[in-house]
Design an enzyme around this catalytic site. Structure first.
Site, PDB file in Angstrom:
ATOM      1  N   SER A 156       1.003  -1.323  -0.193  1.00 55.86           N
ATOM      2  CA  SER A 156       0.140  -0.140  -0.133  1.00 55.86           C
ATOM      3  C   SER A 156       0.852   1.354  -0.026  1.00 55.86           C
ATOM      4  CB  SER A 156      -0.865  -0.065   1.112  1.00 55.86           C
ATOM      5  OG  SER A 156      -1.277   1.140   1.640  1.00 55.86           O
ATOM      6  N   TYR A 169      -3.229  -0.672  10.100  1.00 55.89           N
ATOM      7  CA  TYR A 169      -2.882  -0.815   8.707  1.00 55.89           C
ATOM      8  C   TYR A 169      -1.512  -0.583   8.139  1.00 55.89           C
ATOM      9  CZ  TYR A 169      -4.589  -1.084   3.627  1.00 55.89           C
ATOM     10  OH  TYR A 169      -4.645  -1.351   2.494  1.00 55.89           O
TER      11      TYR A 169
END
Ligand code: GCO
Length: 265
Positions: A156, A169
Site C-alpha cells: 500500500s 493498517y
C-alpha cells in the site's frame, strides 16, 4: 553463473502467463477479484480464494462462463492449519502446482491509536501481514522444490506513508514491504522472485466510506498528482509484470501504482 533466459519468449510473450497457475488470496471481491481476472486474461489458470463457499463458488462460476480457468479455495488465510491444508489441497488437485502467489487479502479497522483496541490491532496485523507469511511459507515449499515461483505482496502507499486512524493498517503494510524483501533475499537463489505492488487510492470496498466523503474525496484528488482515484484495472499491468518472466531478475522491489502520490510532498 547466469540463469538460462534464452527459453523466455521475446516481446509480449514475456508477459504471457499461459500454463501458469495463480493463487490470489481474498479474490472474491475488490482488488483481489480484479487482479484474478487480469491474471486469467493474461493466460493464467487462477485459484479464487475466500472464506465462504457461496461467494467463492459464485466467482468461479463467472470465470468459467467467461471461459477463464478458475478453481475454488475456501480458506481463511489467518487460520494456520486451514492454510496448510488448503494449499495442499490445491497443490494435489491434479490441475498443477501454484506458480504464482498474490498475497492480497486485507482489511481495515480504522481508529485513533490512543483509542484502538488490541483486537483491532491484532485482527489487522493478522489478516494483512501474518497471513502473507503463512500462505507464502506453505506455497514456497513447492516453489523451492521446483526452483521456480513468483510471489506478489499487495502492499500500500501506507507501506511508506501514514494517515491518522490507520496505524494498524500502516504497520501491517510497512511490515509486508519488509517481509517482501526478506522473502526475496531468502528465495531468489531458488529462482523465486518476490516483489510488491503499492496501490494508491482506489475505489473499493475498503475505501467505500472515503469515496463517499466529499471532503476526503476532494483531498485525495488534490493530493494525488494525477488528480483522481485509481481504477482497479490499472493495477493489472503491474501484477502481470511481476507474475511473468518479464521480471525474472527483479527481487524485493515495490512498485507504487498511485498516480504519483508517493512521489510528491
Ligand atoms: C485510508 C485508505 C488507504 C488505502 C490504501 C492505499 O484509510 O487512507 O483506506 O489505506 O485504502 O491503503 O493503498
Amino acid at each position: 553463473m547466469s540463469a538460462d533466459t534464452t527459453s523466455i519468449p521475446m516481446g509480449s510473450g514475456r508477459f504471457d502467463l499461459s500454463g501458469r497457475r495463480a493463487l490470489i488470496t481474498g479474490s472474491t471481491q475488490g482488488l483481489g477479484l480484479t487482479l484474478a481476472r487480469g491474471l486469467a486474461r493474461a493466460g493464467a489458470s487462477v485459484v479464487i480464494n475466500g472464506r465462504t463457499e457461496t461467494k467463492v463458488g459464485r466467482v468461479v462460476d463467472t470465470f468459467n462462463v467467461d471461459q477463464l480457468a478458475a478453481a475454488a479455495l475456501v480458506m481463511d488465510a489467518t487460520d494456520v492449519q486451514g492454510v496448510v491444508e488448503g494449499v495442499q489441497r490445491i497443490e494435489n488437485d491434479g490441475r498443477g502446482p501454484i506458480d504464482i502467489l498474490v498475497n492480497n487479502v486485507g482489511i481495515h479497522q480504522r481508529a485513533p491509536l490512543a483509542e484502538m483496541s488490541n483486537a483491532a490491532w491484532d485482527t489487522v496485523i493478522s489478516t494483512n501481514l501474518t497471513s502473507a507469511f503463512t500462505v507464502s511459507r506453505e506455497v514456497a515449499k513447492g516453489m523451492l522444490e521446483r526452483k521456480a515461483g513468483k510471489i506478489i505482496n499487495i502492499c500500500s502507499l501506507m507501506s511508506d506513508l501514514g494517515r491518522p486512524t490507520t496505524g494498524n493498517y500502516a504497520a501491517a503494510k510497512g511490515g509486508l514491504r519488509m517481509l517482501t524483501r526478506a522473502m526475496a533475499v531468502e528465495w531468489a537463489g531458488a529462482n523465486i522472485q518476490v516483489n510488491a505492488i503499492g496501490p494508491g487510492y482506489f475505489a473499493t470496498e475498503l475505501t467505500r466510506e472515503l469515496v463517499s466523503d466529499e471532503k476526503f474525496n476532494a483531498w485525495i484528488c488534490e493530493r494525488t498528482p494525477a488528480n483522481r482515484w485509481g481504477n482497479p484495472d490499472e493495477l493489472i499491468g503491474a501484477a502481470v509484470f511481476f507474475a511473468s518472466s518479464a521480471s525474472s531478475f527483479i527481487n524485493g522491489q515495490i512498485l507504487y501504482v498511485d498516480g504519483g502520490l508517493t512521489a510528491s510532498i
